[in-house]
Design an enzyme around this catalytic site. Structure first.
Site, mmCIF file in Angstrom:
data_model
loop_
_atom_site.group_PDB
_atom_site.id
_atom_site.type_symbol
_atom_site.label_atom_id
_atom_site.label_comp_id
_atom_site.label_asym_id
_atom_site.label_seq_id
_atom_site.Cartn_x
_atom_site.Cartn_y
_atom_site.Cartn_z
ATOM 1 N N TRP A 59 -5.224 -6.484 -4.326
ATOM 2 C CA TRP A 59 -5.557 -6.479 -2.892
ATOM 3 C C TRP A 59 -7.083 -6.403 -2.773
ATOM 4 O O TRP A 59 -7.699 -5.510 -3.380
ATOM 5 C CB TRP A 59 -4.893 -5.254 -2.257
ATOM 6 C CG TRP A 59 -5.077 -5.131 -0.779
ATOM 7 C CD1 TRP A 59 -4.886 -6.104 0.156
ATOM 8 C CD2 TRP A 59 -5.455 -3.951 -0.054
ATOM 9 N NE1 TRP A 59 -5.110 -5.597 1.405
ATOM 10 C CE2 TRP A 59 -5.467 -4.282 1.306
ATOM 11 C CE3 TRP A 59 -5.778 -2.645 -0.435
ATOM 12 C CZ2 TRP A 59 -5.789 -3.378 2.302
ATOM 13 C CZ3 TRP A 59 -6.100 -1.739 0.551
ATOM 14 C CH2 TRP A 59 -6.102 -2.093 1.903
ATOM 15 N N ALA B 118 2.793 0.483 -1.287
ATOM 16 C CA ALA B 118 2.670 0.142 0.134
ATOM 17 C C ALA B 118 3.899 -0.584 0.674
ATOM 18 O O ALA B 118 4.004 -0.797 1.880
ATOM 19 C CB ALA B 118 1.430 -0.735 0.348
ATOM 20 N N LYS C 68 4.473 -0.480 6.530
ATOM 21 C CA LYS C 68 5.417 -1.585 6.435
ATOM 22 C C LYS C 68 6.854 -1.114 6.537
ATOM 23 O O LYS C 68 7.632 -1.645 7.324
ATOM 24 C CB LYS C 68 5.204 -2.344 5.123
ATOM 25 C CG LYS C 68 4.074 -3.345 5.181
ATOM 26 C CD LYS C 68 2.754 -2.753 4.817
ATOM 27 C CE LYS C 68 1.634 -3.794 4.898
ATOM 28 N NZ LYS C 68 0.338 -3.225 4.588
ATOM 29 N N ASP D 283 -0.338 2.428 -6.268
ATOM 30 C CA ASP D 283 -0.409 2.041 -4.857
ATOM 31 C C ASP D 283 0.992 1.579 -4.463
ATOM 32 O O ASP D 283 1.501 0.582 -4.985
ATOM 33 C CB ASP D 283 -1.438 0.902 -4.693
ATOM 34 C CG ASP D 283 -1.607 0.500 -3.221
ATOM 35 O OD1 ASP D 283 -0.842 0.986 -2.365
ATOM 36 O OD2 ASP D 283 -2.516 -0.313 -2.947
HETATM 37 C C1 LMR Z 1 -2.424 -7.355 3.528
HETATM 38 O O1 LMR Z 1 -2.702 -7.391 2.321
HETATM 39 O O2 LMR Z 1 -2.333 -8.376 4.233
HETATM 40 C C2 LMR Z 1 -2.125 -6.024 4.159
HETATM 41 O O3 LMR Z 1 -2.224 -5.010 3.231
HETATM 42 C C3 LMR Z 1 -2.945 -5.782 5.366
HETATM 43 C C4 LMR Z 1 -4.390 -5.525 5.090
HETATM 44 O O4 LMR Z 1 -4.909 -4.539 5.625
HETATM 45 O O5 LMR Z 1 -5.029 -6.302 4.371
#
Ligand code: LMR
Length: 392
Positions: free
Chosen positions: A126, A209, A242, A207
């Site tokens: 991410w 999420a 989520k 992590d």
């Molecule tokens: C994403 O990866 O789209 C989500 O985790 C939202 C974000 O804050 O980037």
């Protein structure tokens, strides 16, 4: 003073939201930011959340400060949802503003404990992970993760990369539903990763999420539970954005597993970090989550709606894989059906992603990550045809 500021690099995911919003085409399709949408394109408030909000409005008598670490009942409910029972004597925890808040607090805890520790990230990960680490000025390194040819895991590369981790380094692992690739380790692979990192003496930083978005609420916690049981110290940053659909309420938790005789000091440091950064964590979302997890009927309703969400994404995966098979006359995109979670990285070039956006009004992140939940029965064939036209 402020005239010295330089423009900051744009977050690619947030930038895409703005581009999509400003596109006047009514046929545009948003596969960008990781937000669940139902077949009508709505990100619904879950039924159990609505019910809990009504109950809360009727029963809440004060909005005075909550505890510095959040409400103990919320933290305990989250520890139990993620890890099961048996961690009360090892789990220090704080409520945080969303999963990002938990990640930030975890990184600051690492920095407080060992400023020299390198934080290892999967390549890719991410984009906000490296961004925050860079901002904090922490040492950072990458381990291989994704095999661009198969769109699966490059497991040999991953083990090779993790072999370079040193004792005391922190290794960020996606507990389930890897973002951005959608490719996940099997439990057998997890066992090998855990054995290697335990031998090295690394500190896993999970992590989590998307618990409940991959193979099921319990199944998605399996790897995190294995990690928790295998190391003396583990950090877990979890999000309720989520799986409870409460994105804007900013509801997360940071769990730091330690040895029982260290728990009070670790908890004190977590409290200290909350106080330095924002004092008390937000409470509304955490309170709703607690009410849902503690009430049998609400919990059952939430779990069944979460399961509907998960199965909807699985069925969209299957129809997209089928449509891509027909449109490209090949099995190149079959991986879409085996990936899990909200995302799949398609393996298109940035130029192809740009053509999809400019000519077809289809928005995905530049690395060709799509949000599966942005699709519906009408748009699956449109996407498949567009991909076939750019990728042959
Ligand atoms: C994403 O990866 O789209 C989500 O985790 C939202 C974000 O804050 O980037």
């Amino acid at each position: 003073m402020l005239e010295t500021l330089n423009p900051q690099p744009q977050d690619k995911i947030l930038q895409l939201i703005a581009m999509y919003r400003d596109d006047p085409r009514t046929t545009k399709i948003d596969l960008g930011v990781g937000v669940y949408k139902d077949a009508t394109g709505l990100t619904p408030v879950m039924r159990a959340v609505k019910t809990a909000e009504k109950m809360l409005w009727e029963t809440e008598t004060t909005k005075t400060y909550t505890g510095l670490a959040g409400e103990p009942a919320y933290n305990a409910a989250m520890v139990s949802m993620i890890l099961g029972e048996g961690y009360a004597d090892r789990a220090a925890s704080v409520a945080t503003p969303g999963g990002t808040g938990a990640i930030r607090q975890a990184l600051e805890l690492i920095q407080l404990a060992n400023p020299k520790a390198t934080v290892w990230l999967s390549n890719p990960t991410w984009p906000n992970h490296p961004s925050i680490i860079k901002y904090l000025g922490m040492p950072m390194a990458e381990y291989r993760y994704f095999d661009a040819a198969t769109r699966g895991i490059d497991f040999a590369g991953l083990m090779d990369g993790l072999g370079k981790v040193r004792a005391g380094d922190a290794v960020l692992l996606h507990g389930c539903c890897h973002n951005p690739t959608g490719a996940n380790l099997s439990m057998d692979q997890w066992r090998q990763v855990v054995a290697l990192l335990a031998k090295i003496g690394a500190v896993p930083f999970v992590d989590l999420a998307y618990q409940g978005f991959g193979d099921g609420l319990e199944e998605d916690a399996e790897a995190t539970r294995l990690v928790a049981a295998s190391f003396p110290e583990v950090l877990i940053a979890a999000s309720c954005s989520k799986n409870f659909g409460i994105y804007r309420e900013r509801t997360g938790v940071l769990i730091a597993l330690t040895q029982p005789d260290r728990k009070a000091v670790v908890q004190g440091n977590l409290n200290f970090l909350n106080r330095q950064n924002y004092s008390f964590p937000p409470d509304h979302g955490a309170r709703l989550v607690t009410m849902i997890l503690q009430d049998d009927a609400l919990r059952a309703d939430w779990k069944s709606e979460l399961e509907e969400v998960r199965l909807n994404m699985l069925s969209l995966r299957q129809s997209l894989a089928d449509a891509l098979r027909r449109a490209t006359n090949s099995d190149r995109f079959d991986f879409v059906a085996t990936h899990r979670g909200m995302f799949s990285r398609l393996g298109l070039s940035e130029a192809q992603v740009n053509v999809l956006r400019e000519q077809h009004g289809i928005y995905m992140v530049g690395d060709s990550r799509i949000n599966i939940a942005g699709l519906n029965a009408r748009t699956v064939p449109i996407l498949a045809a567009a991909i076939a036209s750019v990728a042959g």
